[in-house]
Every structure is written in structure tokens, then in C-alpha cells.
Design an enzyme around this catalytic site. Structure first.
Site, PDB file in Angstrom:
ATOM      1  N   SER A 166      10.155  41.325  50.825  1.00  0.00           N
ATOM      2  CA  SER A 166       8.859  40.944  50.264  1.00  0.00           C
ATOM      3  C   SER A 166       8.853  39.456  49.972  1.00  0.00           C
ATOM      4  O   SER A 166       9.769  38.936  49.334  1.00  0.00           O
ATOM      5  CB  SER A 166       8.589  41.720  48.971  1.00  0.00           C
ATOM      6  OG  SER A 166       7.490  41.170  48.281  1.00  0.00           O
ATOM      7  N   LYS A 167       7.822  38.775  50.442  1.00  0.00           N
ATOM      8  CA  LYS A 167       7.666  37.345  50.154  1.00  0.00           C
ATOM      9  C   LYS A 167       7.565  37.130  48.648  1.00  0.00           C
ATOM     10  O   LYS A 167       8.092  36.161  48.105  1.00  0.00           O
ATOM     11  CB  LYS A 167       6.406  36.834  50.859  1.00  0.00           C
ATOM     12  CG  LYS A 167       6.146  35.348  50.667  1.00  0.00           C
ATOM     13  CD  LYS A 167       7.031  34.491  51.524  1.00  0.00           C
ATOM     14  CE  LYS A 167       6.570  33.044  51.503  1.00  0.00           C
ATOM     15  NZ  LYS A 167       7.496  32.164  52.207  1.00  0.00           N
ATOM     16  N   ARG A 168       6.914  38.069  47.969  1.00  0.00           N
ATOM     17  CA  ARG A 168       6.736  37.948  46.521  1.00  0.00           C
ATOM     18  C   ARG A 168       8.073  37.988  45.784  1.00  0.00           C
ATOM     19  O   ARG A 168       8.201  37.468  44.689  1.00  0.00           O
ATOM     20  CB  ARG A 168       5.821  39.064  46.004  1.00  0.00           C
ATOM     21  CG  ARG A 168       4.364  38.905  46.394  1.00  0.00           C
ATOM     22  CD  ARG A 168       3.499  39.921  45.702  1.00  0.00           C
ATOM     23  NE  ARG A 168       3.817  41.280  46.100  1.00  0.00           N
ATOM     24  CZ  ARG A 168       3.317  41.879  47.173  1.00  0.00           C
ATOM     25  NH1 ARG A 168       2.484  41.221  47.958  1.00  0.00           N
ATOM     26  NH2 ARG A 168       3.649  43.117  47.470  1.00  0.00           N
ATOM     27  N   ASP A 209      10.051  30.112  56.696  1.00  0.00           N
ATOM     28  CA  ASP A 209      11.105  29.788  55.737  1.00  0.00           C
ATOM     29  C   ASP A 209      12.458  29.681  56.437  1.00  0.00           C
ATOM     30  O   ASP A 209      13.250  28.775  56.154  1.00  0.00           O
ATOM     31  CB  ASP A 209      11.192  30.852  54.642  1.00  0.00           C
ATOM     32  CG  ASP A 209       9.975  30.887  53.744  1.00  0.00           C
ATOM     33  OD1 ASP A 209       9.336  29.828  53.573  1.00  0.00           O
ATOM     34  OD2 ASP A 209       9.658  31.970  53.228  1.00  0.00           O
TER      35      ASP A 209
END
Length: 494
Positions: A261-263, A271
């Protein structure tokens, strides 16, 4: 309803072999799971000599991020995933952006109402009651409305949604290449919304319409959509259309229990590139997250994209979730970096070398071959070479090396012997420096390390360097090399 229009739409559908599509939402970045979906979709098409279509799914207007479509284009291009049809290329079944196809969906939804497979719903609560755990199809007063009465309300301008009319009885079986046949009782399925009050389609409905009209033969998506799959089948059956081959992939996980998850700080493709990874290494590694080559390639790890297209086999896709291991990716990347030609490595390394080594006169092309065998990512370059710009403060303990049999006292003696030898060199070349230092060790009847280690330490102020004393002297130049050796002598003499 004008059936000629529907016939014309059917006539446009290509039937030219395997056709796959990647249909991302422009929400800001390409996460690893999305990239894997794109890869598998592209590989299936290329392996079969088919067409790979790019479609932008932007019906969820609230989540759109400005510039995100360009991110998608750039990511696919960097990964080598060329498309045959898409928003920028056009094609026989465009447009390839969902909001530009808006009028299509309404016509097909109204047609589904005519076929008795959908109905107009005027209830204020238009979300899926199933999502809240309170779904009760029998309680929907609109499902049993007289069709003519419902149509009159629509024509009168009353707000509505169009819902799929799921059969009350029986079951629906959905077939997937990875998970096999899945049978669901129809009573457990909700009458999902197909067209929202704003006239835009829901994700599930737009996908079915677009996939059919674009002639898509194979659909790759995440396994989280398996629960919706039986409703797709019922839509295809409602229209009398052929169901495409579905390939649902298990998620990419950060560990045994959590999805990436990016979060939560997990890296996107962008990235990873910013972290110094090669796109080719990322592509190779991500392809192997949930897919294994079979037969003669079963034990092989490293593949070019062209080789993957040649050997990719849907049967190698696993049901099990794949865990993203950054150390494994680093292993792949290190191998790719080492395999680059000197020219290609320097081209990639140059921005990082320029950032780390700004001193005029230092030839960065001499540094690149020294760091190539010592890098796992591009970001490993700067910490190894920053001493070329400025000699760091260092402890005399660096001169003490058990294997080289050096200590502070004999290191000072070595530097005192080295200084006049190097000062006397008129030809500051690698060979000349090498021969001078080796010759000195021989004259003093010392092992080479007794001379080389103190020189390297004085030049770098580091315990580990890319290259030894000769390379560092050559790159730093005569004046700077002599200056640093004198500084080393002064430090040791204190």
C-alpha cells in the site's frame, strides 16, 4: 430502440486473434500490483502475436489526479510495454477514454432494461446495500415496477439509476484460468448499479461494455474482483455475448498478512526508479511475483522482456499471494547493473557521479568502472565516491590493517618513502604510478600492501574504496594526490 446502431457497433468489433487490455485509472502513480497486471496483459498479447490495448478508466471523477495519465504513458514506455491501440494512437474501436464513451453506456443499459435484465430504480439510496451487509433484494420497491410505468417516470425527468436484475433463483458459475470454476448462489448477489444518477457508468458495467466492444479476449485483473465476477457473466449472458477468458491474479503483499500500500509507505514504480533501480530489473522481478516459468526455463531467473514474451505461459500464474521482497529486487538489480556494457553503465551512472563529484578536472569516466561491480542500485554510487570531492576527517586507526601488517608507525614510514617517488613522476599515468609504487615495495623488500594500504587511506580517508591506491592516484591527479599524502603524514606524525 434503434437496433441498427447496436448492429453497427457489433460490426466494428475486431476479431483478429488475441486482444488484451490494460485499463488503469489515472489516480497518480503506478503501484507494483498495477504494473504486474500491465505486464501479464502485455505478455499474453505478445506471446500470442495479438494486440495490446491501453484504455483509460476515468469514470471515478473524484479520484482523478492531474497529470496521472502522463504517468501511465511514461511508466509503460519505460518498461517497454508498447500498445497497439490507445488514447494517443487511436484505433478501430475508440475512443479509448471512458468519459469520452459516456453515451455508449446509457444506450446499453437501457437496452438491458428492454431485455428484462435490468430495471430503473428511483430510490434515493443508490449504493449497493450488499456493501453495508443489509442487502435485501425483495425490499427494493423498484424491482417489481411495471416497465411502462417506470419508463414514464424516466421520461418525466425523475432521477434514477439503472440496476442489474439478478435472477432470484439458481446459481451462476464463473470460470477463471487461475482459480477454476466458481459457483455462486444468485440470492447472494446484489442488484448492482450499472448507471449512476449522473449518467456515468459504474466501474463494473463500463468494463463489460468496453471489453466486449473492443473485442477483448483475455482479461487480467486482481483477485479482489472475483466476488464481482458472476455478475459480469450475467451481464454477458443478458446481452447474448461471449464471455472473455478471465485471469485473476492474487495480490502482491508486503508481508504474510498485509497487501502493499502506498499509504503504508510501500514503493510505487516511480519510487523504485527514484531509489536507483533499473526499469529492466523491476520488470523482470515483478513478472516473477506470482508467475513461474515452466519446462526448460523452470530454474531460470533472468529474462529480457522479449524473452518473457516468448516463454510466458498463463498456466504458470499462481493462486498464492506473492510477497514483494526489496532485497530480492536488489539482487536482480545488482545483476543487471553488472551486466551493462561500460558505456551503458556510465550513461546511467553519470547523473549520480556528477552529483557526488563536482571537482573540475576529475574524469568521472575513470570512476565508473570502479563502482560498477560494487553497486546494487544507482544510489550506492555517491557514498562510495564522495571522497574524490573532499577528503573526510578520519581516524588514524584506518591505517592499522592486520592482514596488510600496517600500523600508524610503519604507515608514516611508507608515506615518507612514497612522497618523493610520486613527486619525481613526470608521466602521471596509471601504468607509471603502478610501476613506481610496486617498484618501491620491491626495493624496500616489502609486500605491496605495506605501501598500497597507507597510500589508499591517505587519499580517501575511508576503510573501503572503489579501486586501490593506483586508481585513486590516477583519478585525483598528481597535485591533489601529493597534497593528501602530505596531510596523511602530518596526521600520523602528531
Amino acid at each position: 430502440m434503434d437496433m441498427n446502431w447496436f448492429d453497427e457497433m457489433e460490426a466494428r468489433i475486431p476479431h483478429d486473434g488475441v486482444r488484451t487490455r490494460f485499463a488503469p485509472s489515472p489516480t497518480g502513480y503506478m503501484h507494483v500490483g498495477n504494473l504486474r497486471t500491465a505486464l501479464y496483459t502485455w505478455l499474453i498479447a505478445r506471446h500470442a502475436g495479438g494486440k495490446f490495448i491501453l484504455r483509460i478508466e476515468d469514470t471515478d471523477q473524484e479520484r482523478l489526479v492531474e497529470g496521472a495519465t502522463e504517468v501511465i504513458y511514461n511508466t509503460l514506455r519505460k518498461c517497454g510495454l508498447t500498445w497497439d491501440e490507445g488514447p494517443d494512437l487511436g484505433g478501430p474501436v475508440g475512443p479509448y477514454i471512458q468519459t469520452q464513451r459516456r453515451d455508449l453506456y446509457g444506450k446499453y443499459a437501457h437496452r438491458l432494461v428492454e431485455l428484462g435484465q435490468a430495471y430503473y430504480c428511483f430510490c434515493e439510496k443508490t449504493e449497493s446495500e450488499e456493501d453495508s451487509g443489509q442487502f435485501d433484494r425483495a425490499a427494493d420497491p423498484c424491482r417489481g415496477l411495471d416497465p411502462q410505468a417506470a419508463k414514464a417516470r424516466v421520461e418525466a425527468g425523475e432521477p434514477y439509476v439503472i440496476r442489474q436484475k439478478i435472477p432470484n433463483q439458481g446459481s451462476t458459475t464463473f470460470s477463471d484460468v487461475v482459480f477454476g470454476d466458481i459457483t455462486v448462489e444468485n440470492a447472494t448477489l446484489d442488484d448492482q448499479v450499472l448507471i449512476k444518477r449522473d449518467g456515468l457508468p459504474t466501474y463494473n458495467f463500463a468494463n463489460v461494455i468496453d471489453d466486449h466492444l473492443m473485442g477483448i479476449t483475455h482479461v487480467v485483473r486482481g483477485s479482489e474482483y472475483l466476488s464481482s465476477a458472476p455478475k459480469y457473466n450475467l451481464l454477458y449472458q443478458g446481452f447474448g455475448w461471449e464471455v472473455p477468458t478471465y485471469i485473476h491474479c492474487s495480490p502482491v503483499m508486503r508481508d504474510q498478512h498485509n497487501k502493499m500500500s502506498k499509504r503504508k509507505g510501500d514503493p510505487s514504480y516511480e519510487d523504485l526508479i527514484a531509489m536507483g533501480y533499473l526499469s529492466e530489473a523491476v520488470v523482470n522481478y515483478v513478472t516473477l511475483l506470482g508467475w513461474s516459468p515452466r519446462g526448460e526455463y523452470a530454474e531460470r531467473e533472468f529474462f529480457t522482456l522479449a524473452e518473457l514474451a516468448e516463454v510466458f505461459d498463463i498456466g504458470g500464474i499462481s493462486k498464492s499471494p506473492a510477497i514483494f521482497d526489496i532485497e530480492k529486487l536488489k539482487y536482480f538489480n545488482a545483476n543487471y547493473l553488472r551486466a551493462l556494457s561500460p558505456e551503458a553503465f556510465y550513461a546511467g551512472a553519470e547523473p549520480y557521479l556528477k552529483e557526488a563529484v563536482k571537482t573540475p578536472g576529475i574524469d568521472r569516466k575513470l570512476i565508473a568502472p570502479l563502482v560498477q561491480p560494487r553497486c546494487d542500485t544507482w544510489l550506492d554510487i555517491a557514498p562510495q565516491v564522495d571522497f574524490f570531492d573532499a577528503l573526510p576527517e578520519y581516524s588514524n586507526e584506518l591505517y592499522c590493517h592486520k592482514k596488510m601488517k600496517t600500523n600508524e608507525e610503519n604507515s608514516l614510514e611508507a608515506l615518507e618513502q612514497v612522497l618523493p617517488v610520486l613527486e619525481g613522476l613526470t608521466d602521471w599515468t596509471y601504468d607509471a604510478i603502478h610501476d613506481a609504487l610496486i617498484g618501491l615495495a620491491q626495493r624496500l623488500e616489502l609486500k605491496n600492501g605495506r605501501i598500497m594500504w597507507p597510500v589508499r587511506t591517505a587519499l580517501s580517508g575511508k576503510a573501503v574504496t572503489p579501486g586501490g591506491a593506483v586508481e585513486l592516484c590516477h583519478i585525483l591527479g598528481k597535485e591533489e594526490s601529493l597534497r593528501r599524502i602530505k596531510l596523511g603524514m602530518a596526521q600520523l606524525a602528531k
